[in-house]
Structure formats: C-alpha cells, structure tokens
Enzyme design. Structure first.
Site, PDB file in Angstrom:
ATOM      1  N   ARG A 108     -14.049   0.397  25.623  1.00 38.28           N
ATOM      2  CA  ARG A 108     -13.515   0.454  24.256  1.00 38.28           C
ATOM      3  C   ARG A 108     -11.988   0.414  24.350  1.00 38.28           C
ATOM      4  NH1 ARG A 108     -13.199   5.257  19.841  1.00 38.28           N
ATOM      5  NH2 ARG A 108     -12.572   3.937  18.109  1.00 38.28           N
ATOM      6  N   HIS A 109     -11.354  -0.272  23.435  1.00 40.46           N
ATOM      7  CA  HIS A 109      -9.894  -0.397  23.404  1.00 40.46           C
ATOM      8  C   HIS A 109      -9.199   0.961  23.331  1.00 40.46           C
ATOM      9  CE1 HIS A 109      -9.708   0.708  19.164  1.00 40.46           C
ATOM     10  NE2 HIS A 109     -10.767  -0.079  18.984  1.00 40.46           N
TER      11      HIS A 109
ATOM     12  N   GLY B 243     -12.703  -1.874  11.427  1.00 33.94           N
ATOM     13  CA  GLY B 243     -13.468  -3.108  11.314  1.00 33.94           C
ATOM     14  C   GLY B 243     -12.716  -4.274  11.925  1.00 33.94           C
TER      15      GLY B 243
ATOM     16  N   ARG C  79      -5.799  -4.951  19.350  1.00 32.45           N
ATOM     17  CA  ARG C  79      -5.977  -3.666  20.028  1.00 32.45           C
ATOM     18  C   ARG C  79      -6.826  -3.807  21.286  1.00 32.45           C
ATOM     19  NH1 ARG C  79      -8.625  -3.630  15.082  1.00 32.45           N
ATOM     20  NH2 ARG C  79     -10.835  -3.035  15.046  1.00 32.45           N
TER      21      ARG C  79
ATOM     22  N   GLU D  92     -14.835  -6.432  16.446  1.00 30.50           N
ATOM     23  CA  GLU D  92     -15.457  -5.250  15.849  1.00 30.50           C
ATOM     24  C   GLU D  92     -16.343  -5.654  14.675  1.00 30.50           C
ATOM     25  OE1 GLU D  92     -16.909  -2.632  15.987  1.00 30.50           O
ATOM     26  OE2 GLU D  92     -15.420  -1.022  15.981  1.00 30.50           O
TER      27      GLU D  92
ATOM     28  N   ARG E 160     -22.844   4.612   2.156  1.00 31.30           N
ATOM     29  CA  ARG E 160     -23.454   3.823   3.246  1.00 31.30           C
ATOM     30  C   ARG E 160     -24.668   3.032   2.757  1.00 31.30           C
ATOM     31  NH1 ARG E 160     -21.479   8.281   5.965  1.00 31.30           N
ATOM     32  NH2 ARG E 160     -20.290   7.828   7.845  1.00 31.30           N
TER      33      ARG E 160
END
Length: 192
Positions: A8-9, A22, A59, A84, A107
């Site tokens: 992960r960045h 996002g 990123r 992402e 959601r």
C-alpha cells in the site's frame, strides 16, 4: 513459482484527515515519503527484485519510485488497472460529511462508488497479464488499500484479513499453478 509483493502507498494528508481518496490524485505527504524511504531500505536487503509496477496515481507512483531508487530497479511501470477503487460522490468527504449529506446508511445508496465486480475484473485482468509476462519472477506492486483488499478477497478467498492495511504495509504472495497463497500480511516492521 512467482513471488508477488503488494504494497500500500505511503501516507497522505487525506489519509490522516480520514478523507475518502478513491481515484482523486492526492500526493504523498512528508511522512509518506519517509515511509517509502524506510521501506526501500528494507526491500534493498531482503532479496533481489525483477520488476515493479504501480498505480498511475501519484501517491502510489511516488512510493514506487522511491522504492525502486533504493533497490536499484528501473523502470517503474505504471498500470491504470492498479488504481484505487473509485469513491464516486464520496471522494473528498469524511464520515461526518457523508452522514450529514446522505444519512447513516449512506453505504446503501448509489453514490457512484465503483462496483466490486468491476474492481475484480480489472484487477484479475492485470494479474493474469502480469503472471503471463513475468512468470517465475520476483515482482513488487504498489497500489491502494481498497483495491488491495478487493484483490485479496478474490485471489485468496480462504485468507482472513485481520487488520486494516497500513500505509506501506507489505503483503507477500506465492503463485504456483494459478494458486495464490499469502505468507506475509500487512507487515510494517520497517516503520518500527
């Protein structure tokens, strides 16, 4: 056997603020750059690497470039399929904003968030192409938290994710005969 390490960045200001990133192109913050440098130093002594791919979002790309410089690997290849998961209308918001605007069940609404099936389709497409082109290699991939979680659920359905992916968290996989197995998950010893 192909060895794939997915990272992960590094951190961003939006990570710290709890903002939904996002597909919005948010750069690493100072801490994210330091995290990538520490990870690069760790990976330089772990094993030789053959290739590195990153998302095209800055990123992840910057994290990959810092790592690649530390391990002496060039070029850094980008692929938009590693981006992402799109957050649709939720991008740039914090939880408080989302509740105020759409209610506590936000959601459940159609806010343009990328569907899991679409994420799986592009992710599996990338992984199939990767394994076809680089079978037997040691591969680094730098991507994003939600994308990685979706792929892990899909590629290693029996693996149980026990914690939220941390910035520069390292997850390592062995792929043999199209079977994925995870032997390291979300490791951040380089940050200790």
């Amino acid at each position: 056997m192909t060895r794939i390490t997915i990272i992960r960045h590094g951190s961003t200001s939006w990570n710290k603020a709890g903002r939904m990133q996002g597909s919005t192109d948010i750069p690493l913050d100072e801490e994210g750059i330091e995290q990538a440098q520490k990870l690069g130093a760790r990976l330089a002594i772990e094993q030789p690497w053959d290739i590195i791919y990153t998302s095209h979002l800055s990123r992840a790309k910057k994290t990959g470039e810092i790592i690649a410089a530390a391990i002496g690997l060039s070029p850094v290849l980008t692929d938009e399929r590693l981006r992402e998961v799109s957050g649709g209308q939720t991008e740039g918001t914090v939880e408080e904003d989302r509740i105020a605007k759409w209610g506590p069940d936000w959601r459940q609404l159609d806010l343009g968030v990328e569907a899991a099936a679409a994420v799986h389709e592009r992710g599996v497409s990338f992984m199939n192409d990767l394994l076809s082109a680089h079978a037997g290699k040691r591969i680094l991939i730098v991507s994003h938290g939600s994308f990685i979680r979706h792929m892990l659920r899909h590629l290693t359905p029996d693996f149980v994710m026990t914690e939220h992916l941390k910035n520069t968290g390292v997850s390592r996989f062995l792929v043999e005969d199209a079977k994925w197995s995870c032997d390291l998950y979300n490791c951040t010893t380089h940050l200790d």
